[in-house]
Motif scaffolding. Structure first.
Motif, PDB file in Angstrom:
ATOM      1  N   LEU A  91       1.625  -0.700  -0.181  1.00 13.97           N
ATOM      2  CA  LEU A  91      -0.168  -0.277  -0.161  1.00 13.97           C
ATOM      3  C   LEU A  91       0.515   1.258  -0.217  1.00 13.97           C
ATOM      4  CD1 LEU A  91      -1.639  -2.138   2.085  1.00 13.97           C
ATOM      5  CD2 LEU A  91      -3.149  -0.884   1.579  1.00 13.97           C
ATOM      6  N   ALA A 100      -6.324   2.817   2.895  1.00 15.17           N
ATOM      7  CA  ALA A 100      -7.250   1.814   3.577  1.00 15.17           C
ATOM      8  C   ALA A 100      -8.084   2.518   4.576  1.00 15.17           C
ATOM      9  CB  ALA A 100      -6.622   0.023   4.065  1.00 15.17           C
ATOM     10  N   HIS A 104     -12.701  -1.665   7.803  1.00 12.56           N
ATOM     11  CA  HIS A 104     -12.311  -3.746   7.215  1.00 12.56           C
ATOM     12  C   HIS A 104     -11.624  -4.452   7.520  1.00 12.56           C
ATOM     13  CE1 HIS A 104      -8.968  -1.859   5.477  1.00 12.56           C
ATOM     14  NE2 HIS A 104      -8.492  -3.546   5.373  1.00 12.56           N
ATOM     15  N   ASP A 106      -9.534  -7.952   6.112  1.00 10.67           N
ATOM     16  CA  ASP A 106      -9.064  -8.237   4.953  1.00 10.67           C
ATOM     17  C   ASP A 106      -9.522  -9.824   4.198  1.00 10.67           C
ATOM     18  OD1 ASP A 106      -7.066  -5.980   5.333  1.00 10.67           O
ATOM     19  OD2 ASP A 106      -5.814  -7.245   6.038  1.00 10.67           O
ATOM     20  N   LEU A 119       1.646  -6.609   8.502  1.00  4.47           N
ATOM     21  CA  LEU A 119       2.627  -6.023   8.587  1.00  4.47           C
ATOM     22  C   LEU A 119       3.743  -4.710   8.136  1.00  4.47           C
ATOM     23  CD1 LEU A 119       0.771  -4.050   6.564  1.00  4.47           C
ATOM     24  CD2 LEU A 119      -0.326  -2.379   8.321  1.00  4.47           C
ATOM     25  N   THR A 131      -2.179   3.731  12.332  1.00  4.53           N
ATOM     26  CA  THR A 131      -3.734   2.493  11.961  1.00  4.53           C
ATOM     27  C   THR A 131      -4.248   2.317  13.090  1.00  4.53           C
ATOM     28  OG1 THR A 131      -2.131   2.215  10.032  1.00  4.53           O
ATOM     29  CG2 THR A 131      -3.751   0.743  10.752  1.00  4.53           C
ATOM     30  N   TRP A 245       2.912   4.573  13.593  1.00  2.26           N
ATOM     31  CA  TRP A 245       4.377   3.920  12.873  1.00  2.26           C
ATOM     32  C   TRP A 245       5.339   4.404  13.202  1.00  2.26           C
ATOM     33  CZ3 TRP A 245       3.336  -0.950  10.942  1.00  2.26           C
ATOM     34  CH2 TRP A 245       2.269  -1.598  11.156  1.00  2.26           C
ATOM     35  N   TRP A 253      -1.678  -8.942  12.802  1.00  2.00           N
ATOM     36  CA  TRP A 253      -3.481  -9.457  13.280  1.00  2.00           C
ATOM     37  C   TRP A 253      -3.682 -10.664  13.430  1.00  2.00           C
ATOM     38  CZ3 TRP A 253      -2.041  -5.555  10.714  1.00  2.00           C
ATOM     39  CH2 TRP A 253      -2.505  -5.248   8.702  1.00  2.00           C
ATOM     40  N   HIS A 260      -9.555  -3.220  10.891  1.00  2.00           N
ATOM     41  CA  HIS A 260      -8.625  -1.942  10.860  1.00  2.00           C
ATOM     42  C   HIS A 260      -8.952  -0.813  10.408  1.00  2.00           C
ATOM     43  CE1 HIS A 260      -6.895  -4.720   8.260  1.00  2.00           C
ATOM     44  NE2 HIS A 260      -6.660  -4.344   7.485  1.00  2.00           N
ATOM     45  N   ALA A 262      -6.514   2.643   7.940  1.00  2.00           N
ATOM     46  CA  ALA A 262      -5.502   3.431   7.736  1.00  2.00           C
ATOM     47  C   ALA A 262      -6.392   5.001   7.717  1.00  2.00           C
ATOM     48  CB  ALA A 262      -4.958   3.148   6.651  1.00  2.00           C
ATOM     49  N   ARG A 271       3.591   7.074   2.240  1.00  2.00           N
ATOM     50  CA  ARG A 271       3.192   6.743   3.212  1.00  2.00           C
ATOM     51  C   ARG A 271       3.451   5.052   2.349  1.00  2.00           C
ATOM     52  NH1 ARG A 271      -0.204   3.593   5.950  1.00  2.00           N
ATOM     53  NH2 ARG A 271      -0.278   3.296   8.441  1.00  2.00           N
ATOM     54  N   VAL A 273       3.112   0.735   3.471  1.00  2.00           N
ATOM     55  CA  VAL A 273       3.175  -0.323   4.222  1.00  2.00           C
ATOM     56  C   VAL A 273       3.589  -1.952   3.464  1.00  2.00           C
ATOM     57  CG1 VAL A 273       2.381   0.522   6.376  1.00  2.00           C
ATOM     58  CG2 VAL A 273       1.329  -0.399   4.387  1.00  2.00           C
ATOM     59  N   ARG A 275       2.212  -5.948   2.873  1.00  2.00           N
ATOM     60  CA  ARG A 275       1.931  -6.562   3.655  1.00  2.00           C
ATOM     61  C   ARG A 275       1.786  -8.505   2.883  1.00  2.00           C
ATOM     62  NH1 ARG A 275      -4.517  -6.198   3.447  1.00  2.00           N
ATOM     63  NH2 ARG A 275      -3.347  -7.562   1.911  1.00  2.00           N
TER      64      ARG A 275
HETATM   65  O1  LIG Z   1      -2.038   1.121   5.619  1.00  2.00           O
HETATM   66  C1  LIG Z   1      -2.281   1.109   6.940  1.00  2.00           C
HETATM   67  O2  LIG Z   1      -1.622   1.131   7.313  1.00  2.00           O
HETATM   68  C2  LIG Z   1      -3.311  -0.640   7.211  1.00  2.00           C
HETATM   69  C3  LIG Z   1      -3.749  -0.866   5.580  1.00  2.00           C
HETATM   70  C4  LIG Z   1      -4.175  -2.134   5.603  1.00  2.00           C
HETATM   71  O3  LIG Z   1      -5.521  -2.156   5.303  1.00  2.00           O
HETATM   72  C5  LIG Z   1      -3.863  -3.529   5.293  1.00  2.00           C
HETATM   73  O4  LIG Z   1      -2.736  -3.504   5.345  1.00  2.00           O
HETATM   74  O5  LIG Z   1      -4.440  -4.684   5.674  1.00  2.00           O
END
Ligand SMILES: O=C(O)CCC(=O)C(=O)O
Ligand SMILES: [Fe+2]
Length: 305
Positions: A91, A100, A104, A106, A119, A131, A245, A253, A260, A262, A271, A273, A275
């Motif tokens: 992301l 995000a 939601h 995932d 993540l 987040t 972060w 998680w 979660h 974001a 930014r 990240v 996963r």
């Molecule tokens: O960007 C984030 O911190 C979480 C993004 C997200 O929804 C995920 O990695 O499943």
């Protein structure tokens, strides 16, 4: 109060009374011994989301290798894995799909959605971009009995072709283009019980969030109102933990017991990240029925228009 886990050097520091713990004294790697992996899984089941600071030694491949210790990797059904990796989902705020900011769990638009998400923070803005996670087991437990009884009987249809407009107040063009050309290039739909029984803890957890299209047997307006009652219980601030972060942090998680979000509050700052998700099993309702896949990646011609 923190606790030191026997047979490991770990220190587990709860972050709230309901969800989240930081684990100190561990360098994540594929080479960790079984006792350590078991301890991480145990902390995950208890706290729902766990955080590790300073894991800057990880790169894409060692991140994947560590993740494999928890089970087979699950590759996102419509968004390609990052170049030269098997299963890294990136992301990046500079590209469509990188923010995000809707509650939601995932990938609930497939039947066997991932059990665990791992993540890693790669680029983090100096301010903002936290987040938040919510505990869907505690949300269920704290519902009034009558609402629990109702939720136990409900099923919801989840889809990757969710109503994008409901959740986002701004739609930069590239977000819309990503959603149509990539995210929904193939359509998925799955029916899940609104309450699933967690396969490891036997807790009942609520399965809702961004991908819900409607409650089975309800009109879309009734569905929306009913979902919002349950969803508001999930996201009560008392039921959440918020993580600020730093680059190199890792969050893990339990995707069967959390949602979660974001927070998109860092403007045009970068930014990034990354996963990895671990394959999960098909959810089971309180009366023993399994989730059902209704659409399994059928080509979506409309997405090419
Ligand atoms: O960007 C984030 O911190 C979480 C993004 C997200 O929804 C995920 O990695 O499943
Ligand atoms: Fe997510």
């Amino acid at each position: 109060m923190s606790t030191v886990v026997p047979n490991t050097e770990f220190e587990v520091i709860p972050l709230t009374g309901q969800i989240g713990a930081e684990i100190r004294g561990v360098q994540l790697s594929a080479e960790q011994d079984e006792a350590q992996i078991r301890a991480i899984r145990q902390a995950l089941l208890e706290h729902k989301v766990i955080f590790f600071r300073g894991q800057n030694h990880l790169d894409d491949l060692t991140h994947e290798a560590f993740a494999r210790r928890f089970g087979p990797l699950y590759v996102h059904p419509t968004v390609s894995a990052r170049n030269a990796t098997n299963a890294i989902f990136e992301l990046d705020s500079a590209f469509g799909g990188g923010r995000a900011n809707a509650w939601h769990t995932d990938i609930t638009f497939v039947d066997a959605y991932p059990q665990i998400s791992i993540l890693r923070a790669v680029v983090i803005p100096s301010a903002g971009g936290d987040t938040v996670w919510a505990n869907t087991a505690n949300a269920y437990r704290t519902l009034p009995q009558e609402l629990r009884d109702l939720a136990d009987k409900l099923w919801a249809l989840h889809t990757n072709d969710f109503d994008y407009g409901v959740y986002q107040d701004e739609h930069p063009e590239q977000e819309i283009e990503f959603h149509q050309k990539v995210f929904i290039q193939r359509l998925y739909e799955a029916e899940h019980p609104v309450v699933r029984v967690h396969p490891e803890t036997a807790e009942r957890t609520l399965v809702l969030g961004q991908f819900v299209k409607r409650i089975v047997g309800f009109s879309s307006s009734d569905s929306r109102r009913l979902v919002s009652i349950l969803q508001d219980h999930i996201t009560r601030l008392e039921n959440t933990v918020r993580w600020k972060w730093a680059e190199g942090d890792v969050a893990i998680w339990d995707n069967r017991a959390t949602q979660h979000y974001a927070i998109n509050d860092y403007g045009d700052k970068r930014r990034v990240v990354r996963r990895v998700t671990i394959a999960g099993d098909v959810p089971v309702s309180v009366d023993g029925k399994k989730s059902v896949l209704r659409k399994n990646g059928v080509a979506n011609n409309a997405s090419l228009a």
